[in-house]
Design an enzyme around this catalytic site. Structure first.
Site, mmCIF file in Angstrom:
data_model
loop_
_atom_site.group_PDB
_atom_site.id
_atom_site.type_symbol
_atom_site.label_atom_id
_atom_site.label_comp_id
_atom_site.label_asym_id
_atom_site.label_seq_id
_atom_site.Cartn_x
_atom_site.Cartn_y
_atom_site.Cartn_z
ATOM 1 N N SER A 1 -50.893 -26.526 39.377
ATOM 2 C CA SER A 1 -50.678 -26.620 40.825
ATOM 3 C C SER A 1 -49.496 -25.807 41.320
ATOM 4 O O SER A 1 -49.269 -25.747 42.536
ATOM 5 C CB SER A 1 -50.491 -28.094 41.218
ATOM 6 N N GLU B 1 0.795 -1.223 0.000
ATOM 7 C CA GLU B 1 0.000 0.000 0.000
ATOM 8 C C GLU B 1 0.836 1.286 0.000
ATOM 9 O O GLU B 1 0.445 2.277 -0.607
ATOM 10 C CB GLU B 1 -0.940 -0.003 1.212
#
Length: 861
Positions: free
Chosen positions: A468, A86
């Site tokens: 229950s 780069e």
């Protein structure tokens, strides 16, 4: 000489015009140049990460995946790869590279196209942070000025570090840390030279050069990077040769998830978006530490799935997903085609797709997506009798051919010992939530079998009838209104004519067995429906419903009629667990929470949970004293008697300092400490039972299966609705409260029943599904892990209780010290005052709940 002067004049004018142009361009783009503050405080868009309480990553959210790294932690070959590719003169120029600009200009003049951008690393950083990728002259001008500005403010290493963390590298990976994870599932220091070169070649065209989508183009680009590194002397010839010959090994890897827990991570995501908004939540690097513990969360997920598998297997095999060919009419599909097909089938939870290649006497051979041949023997097949209906199964198979034929696409999984099993995706659903009853912290939560299959979080969203599981709250109301655990009630059928409906209401026990006179403790432990109805009649429907609201339940979820006694209330598992925690923590209503803390990417604390605690009486008294002193200080502040104020202030200051260090904020008390203990103790009998088996009076509670945990400090309660549509089990000790629900997402679909499978051992579960059979096994599996190595932690008897020996048949005081009696707890002043007679009386007077001198009316039934 005149010509030379002319030349100098033209040169001066051109220079002047150039300077004017540069100044004009600078003034034009100046508004777009970032300020010093912006450049020195650059924020990387980092995804939100969600962790367990002990720091295990469970998920991350955000449009961009990024793992920020420091430049000193980046391997030198990777740095050299980027520089060679780069900007090899990065450490020499001042943000722009004149040589590169001239080269780019020559290409533009010769071809008329902008093929080369001549961008340095600094210019690329400027574009990535502040500009777009549009190829326009004015963008390039802005890029140059911003790059020069950046070079003035940041060091080269700071610029390079930002670039390496910001650069787009494909597959939603931004920065080299994320790229290493996405493409190779590695950290930077684990990458090979070839892999580093591959990553360094991506900035030019992240999509076109992607090694997953375009491996050949990516390989060519990688080799270009390696060639430039060789030319610059960064690598040797042998290293170059070895790296260029290396194969493409990139495959997609997700985030480094240490514990996949999608339901809790989705809860955290939604909460963070609500708190901070989508942009900040997803891109500012927030770290969310949830309240769940990794070990318990993993155990909860495993227990829930295994419990659903067990339910599903006993109801029969619904057959393969499909037949890819028929054994008698078609040729087998080529193995390579099958492998490609299997790779396209997504894994479901821990189920894997396979194809049956051959069937032997009592085994099958399965082809996997990894091109492997897997043998499932009879141990993994024999469960698979054919499913007929939810309540009917066929005969137990004798051979593998009774189950499958070649060409079947199936699911398989591995058991705890690593043995393969024939499997199927469960039809039923489930949810589990476990909280700390002392402060409401959610320790584990699972909202369903598979988040990929359904994102519906049943633990917090599904209101289902609790059956229950409502009874402990009803019995708590009864204790508030004169009943005790020794009160005798009549366990006998009820036949109540309803004039408005023109029908008789006949609530029944499940199973429909009745024992006549029964103590309240045993009635709760054995979940006697008719006794619950008698209690709600004795206390009053509205009074009972109002009592239930104390536990945090919503009024609209609590029906105000006698069906409340049988569990017609609809609650989520989390709501039920919260309410039930009051029995474990001494009567306090805690507030469940699932986020412990939120921190920034720099570990600055944004939020810290401060839950209300189930305080001891001593802590609560100290808080009350502090509140009184605070009120006194406020009063003195309004008075003019400075001397008096100065005399008292040091005391107040000392107490306030103590409060800041040790005084917690207390959760509200909703029932008395004594009431909470008595219900918890009765629920302990639901697991451990009572009586004497040696003398023929022993009995089991409905939760007796939990005795194999071998812990006397646990209490629990089963729950089953009509036709076994919803099944529950809730249980706790002083440190852990866990609720599990099993049912179908369709509320009207019953869980059914099963017959005995002759292929399985004698310990198998069969018969009608219920809370004890369907839900409790999953609760036991989870609690075995949750309580492992945990000390005994029973709910201790509080002050205000007394223990006296009572007769088991009548609930009256007893002189006997044998199997006919036991010690029972009573709130002081409520214990019976009369001893049992040797012979039961022939006549009786009706006893009201508060009358301790007479046996109850039902004593003679």
């Amino acid at each position: 000489m005149k010509i030379f002067k002319k030349f100098l004049q033209i040169l001066f004018i051109c220079g002047l015009l150039g300077c004017i142009t540069l100044v004009a361009l600078y003034l034009y783009v100046k508004p777009d140049i970032p300020s010093v503050a912006v450049l020195k405080d650059v924020k990387l868009q980092t995804p939100m990460q969600v962790f367990t309480r002990d720091g295990k990553l469970i998920n991350q959210f955000g449009e961009k995946r990024r793992i920020p790294v420091k430049i000193n932690d980046v391997p030198d070959p990777l740095l050299k790869a980027f520089l060679a590719t780069e900007d090899n003169r990065f450490y020499e120029h001042y943000g722009i590279d004149p040589i590169g600009i001239v080269r780019s200009a020559l290409v533009l003049i010769s071809t008329g196209e902008k093929r080369q951008g001549a961008s340095t690393i600094t210019m690329q950083l400027a574009r990535n942070f502040f500009l777009t990728r549009e190829k326009a002259y004015i963008r390039k001008v802005k890029e140059i000025f911003i790059a020069i500005h950046i070079e003035q403010l940041l060091s080269k290493d700071e610029i390079f570090e930002l670039y390496l963390n910001k650069i787009e590298l494909g597959n939603r990976a931004f920065g080299i840390g994320a790229a290493a994870q996405v493409y190779y599932g590695k950290s930077l220091d684990e990458l090979t030279l070839a892999q580093m070169a591959m990553i360094a070649g991506l900035p030019k065209a992240p999509s076109a050069l992607n090694p997953i989508r375009n491996p050949e183009r990516a390989k060519a680009r990688r080799n270009v990077v390696l060639s430039r590194m060789l030319d610059e002397g960064y690598i040797s010839t042998s290293e170059y040769t070895q790296a260029t010959n290396a194969p493409i090994t990139a495959t997609f890897h997700g985030a480094e998830i240490e514990l996949y827990a999608p339901y809790i991570s989705e809860m955290a995501r939604a909460e963070l978006v609500a708190m901070y908004g989508t942009e900040q939540a997803y891109n500012s690097g927030i770290k969310v530490y949830t309240s769940v513990e990794s070990t318990m969360q993993a155990a909860a997920q495993t227990a829930l799935r295994d419990n659903l598998y067990a339910y599903d297997m006993r109801h029969g095999y619904r057959g393969p997903v499909a037949y890819l060919w028929q054994n008698d009419s078609e040729e087998a599909v080529a193995e390579q085609e099958l492998v490609q097909f299997l790779k396209g089938v997504s894994t479901q939870a821990d189920l894997h797709a396979g194809v049956v290649m051959s069937v032997e006497e009592q085994a099958i051979t399965v082809l996997t997506k990894d091109s492997e041949r897997l043998t499932i023997d009879w141990e993994g097949l024999k469960w698979a009798r054919t499913y007929i209906t939810q309540s009917r199964q066929s005969f137990a198979p004798k051979t593998a051919a009774d189950i499958l034929n070649p060409g079947a696409q199936i699911w398989y999984r591995f058991d705890a010992d690593g043995l393969p099993l024939l499997a199927q995706i469960p039809d039923a659903s489930s949810a589990l939530v476990s909280i700390d009853p002392k402060d409401g912290r959610i320790k584990a939560i699972v909202g369903g079998y598979s988040f990929e299959q359904s994102q519906y979080n049943r633990a917090v969203q599904a209101k289902r009838q609790v059956g229950s599981n409502i009874k402990p709250f009803i019995y708590s109301a009864a204790l508030e209104h004169g009943y005790s655990l020794a009160t005798i009630l009549n366990d006998a059928p009820i036949n109540h004519w309803d004039k408005s409906q023109g029908v008789a209401w006949r609530p029944k026990n499940s199973p429909p067995k009745y024992v006549g006179p029964i103590r309240v403790r045993r009635a709760l432990a054995q979940s006697k429906n008719v006794v619950s109805v008698r209690l709600i009649r004795g206390v009053g429907v509205d009074t009972t419903a109002d009592h239930l609201l104390k536990f945090g339940f919503k009024d609209e979820d609590i029906p105000r009629n006698e069906t409340l006694a049988l569990g017609s209330a609809s609650l989520t598992p989390l709501e039920l667990a919260r309410g039930m925690s009051a029995f474990a923590n001494g009567g306090h209503l805690v507030e469940p929470y699932f986020i412990s803390s939120i921190v920034t990417s720099e570990d600055e604390v944004l939020y810290q949970a401060q839950p209300l605690l189930a305080c001891s009486n001593e802590q609560r008294r100290k808080n009350e004293v502090l509140a009184e002193f605070a009120e006194l200080e406020k009063m003195l502040a309004d008075e003019s008697n400075t001397d008096t104020q100065l005399a008292i202030d040091p005391q107040i200051d000392g107490l306030e300092s103590q409060q800041e260090q040790t005084m917690p904020s207390c959760a509200p008390r909703v029932i008395s400490e004594q009431n909470a203990f008595l219900i918890a103790d009765a629920m302990n009998s639901a697991i451990w039972g009572g009586g004497s088996w040696q003398h023929g009076t022993g009995w089991n509670g409905t939760g007796w299966r939990a005795t194999n945990l071998k812990r006397r400090d646990i209490s629990g309660k089963t729950g089953t609705t009509n036709n076994s549509v919803d099944t529950w089990f809730s249980g706790f000790n002083a440190n852990v409260m866990t609720t599990i629900w099993v049912g179908f997402d369709n509320p009207g679909n019953p869980l059914g029943r099963t017959s005995y499978n002759n292929n399985l051992d004698r310990g198998q579960i069969f018969g009608a599904e219920s809370g004890a059979k369907t839900s409790q096994p999953g609760w036991i599996d989870f609690m075995r892990v949750a309580l492992e190595d945990q000390p005994y932690a029973a709910v201790e008897p509080p002050e205000g209780l007394e223990s006296v020996r009572i007769d088991l048949k009548t609930g009256l005081l007893s002189h006997n010290n044998d199997h006919t009696s036991r010690f029972e707890y009573f709130i002081k002043g409520t214990a019976p005052t009369r001893y049992v007679e040797k012979k039961p009386p022939v006549l009786f007077e009706t006893q009201t709940p508060g009358d301790k001198s007479q046996p109850t009316e039902d004593e003679l039934f």
